[in-house]
Design a protein around this motif. Structure first.
Motif, short mmCIF file in Angstrom:
data_model
loop_
_atom_site.label_atom_id
_atom_site.label_comp_id
_atom_site.label_asym_id
_atom_site.label_seq_id
_atom_site.Cartn_x
_atom_site.Cartn_y
_atom_site.Cartn_z
N ALA A 106 48.08 48.12 39.89
CA ALA A 106 47.13 47.23 40.55
C ALA A 106 45.75 47.85 40.41
O ALA A 106 45.60 49.07 40.55
CB ALA A 106 47.49 47.04 42.02
N GLY A 109 46.43 35.71 44.14
CA GLY A 109 46.06 36.06 45.50
C GLY A 109 44.67 35.66 45.93
O GLY A 109 44.31 35.85 47.08
N GLY A 123 42.30 37.85 43.89
CA GLY A 123 42.45 38.74 45.02
C GLY A 123 43.28 39.95 44.64
O GLY A 123 43.17 41.02 45.22
N LYS A 124 44.12 39.76 43.64
CA LYS A 124 45.01 40.83 43.19
C LYS A 124 44.99 40.83 41.67
O LYS A 124 45.06 39.77 41.04
CB LYS A 124 46.41 40.53 43.72
CG LYS A 124 47.47 41.54 43.35
CD LYS A 124 48.77 41.21 44.07
CE LYS A 124 49.82 40.90 43.04
NZ LYS A 124 51.12 40.56 43.60
N THR A 139 46.66 37.95 37.33
CA THR A 139 45.91 37.91 38.58
C THR A 139 46.54 36.90 39.52
O THR A 139 47.28 36.01 39.11
CB THR A 139 44.43 37.53 38.36
OG1 THR A 139 44.36 36.17 37.93
CG2 THR A 139 43.78 38.44 37.34
N GLU A 158 46.80 42.80 38.33
CA GLU A 158 47.80 43.73 37.85
C GLU A 158 47.62 43.90 36.34
O GLU A 158 47.51 42.92 35.61
CB GLU A 158 49.20 43.20 38.13
CG GLU A 158 50.30 44.14 37.65
CD GLU A 158 51.68 43.56 37.88
OE1 GLU A 158 52.32 43.95 38.87
OE2 GLU A 158 52.10 42.73 37.05
#
Length: 186
Positions: free
Chosen positions: A181, A127, A168-169, A125, A171
């Motif tokens: 994602a 972001g 925020g992101k 993770t 993967e």
């Protein structure tokens, strides 16, 4: 009305407590703490908690499968849970793994290891931020890595809340090597 952050924190606590509660219920049924001993019910609670990513419950499934404690005995299933537990950061000793592996040929061990790999996804993770500019330490970038267990054929991955909190992101790297994602759901 509670803020989004408060609700998210409450949701995270709920899932953490639910996972711990499932493990504690399993232990109560296994050892007869306040309830009649019931190895089948204990196994069912350990299994729910294990699929939620609880390494202690994952570790409890291996001996249950080895002994047939609440479940049909299966040395192969025991070894799968040993490998899943180790991939999740659990601490099965090399000695125990060697003892269980003695029951299988090298080609069977390869098949079992591959089966365990098929259900463990790696998660990264980034972001996001955590905290506020007004907190004593300010806000900070959120980066995390962890694992999850693939619990459905359509790719639903279950992981601990702390792995994705504030991200925020997200993967997910599937066992096949495919990276994707994703969006976190509570």
């Amino acid at each position: 009305f509670p803020s989004h952050d408060t609700l998210a924190a409450d949701s995270e606590k709920y899932f953490a407590y639910k996972n711990i509660a499932q493990q504690k219920l399993a232990e109560a049924y296994k050892y007869g703490y306040g309830v009649n001993k019931d190895s089948k019910t204990a196994f069912e609670y350990f299994e729910k908690s294990a699929f939620s990513g609880n390494p202690s419950s994952q570790a409890s499934l291996a001996p249950a499968y080895l002994k047939g404690d609440g479940v049909v005995p299966s040395t192969a299933a025991a070894l799968v849970w040993i490998y899943v537990n180790r991939a999740s950061g659990g601490a099965f000793s090399d000695k125990l793994v060697s003892l269980v592996e003695q029951e299988f040929s090298p080609s069977e061990i390869t098949v079992i290891r591959n089966k365990a790999r098929e259900i463990v996804a790696n998660i990264k993770t980034g972001g996001g931020t955590e905290g506020t500019p007004y907190s004593p330490v300010g806000s900070r970038k959120v980066k995390s890595t962890g694992t999850g267990v693939i619990i459905s054929s359509d790719g639903l991955v279950l992981t601990a809340a702390h792995v994705v909190k504030g991200a925020g992101k997200i993967e997910v790297c599937l066992p096949s090597g495919k990276k994707t994602a994703i969006v976190a759901k509570s």
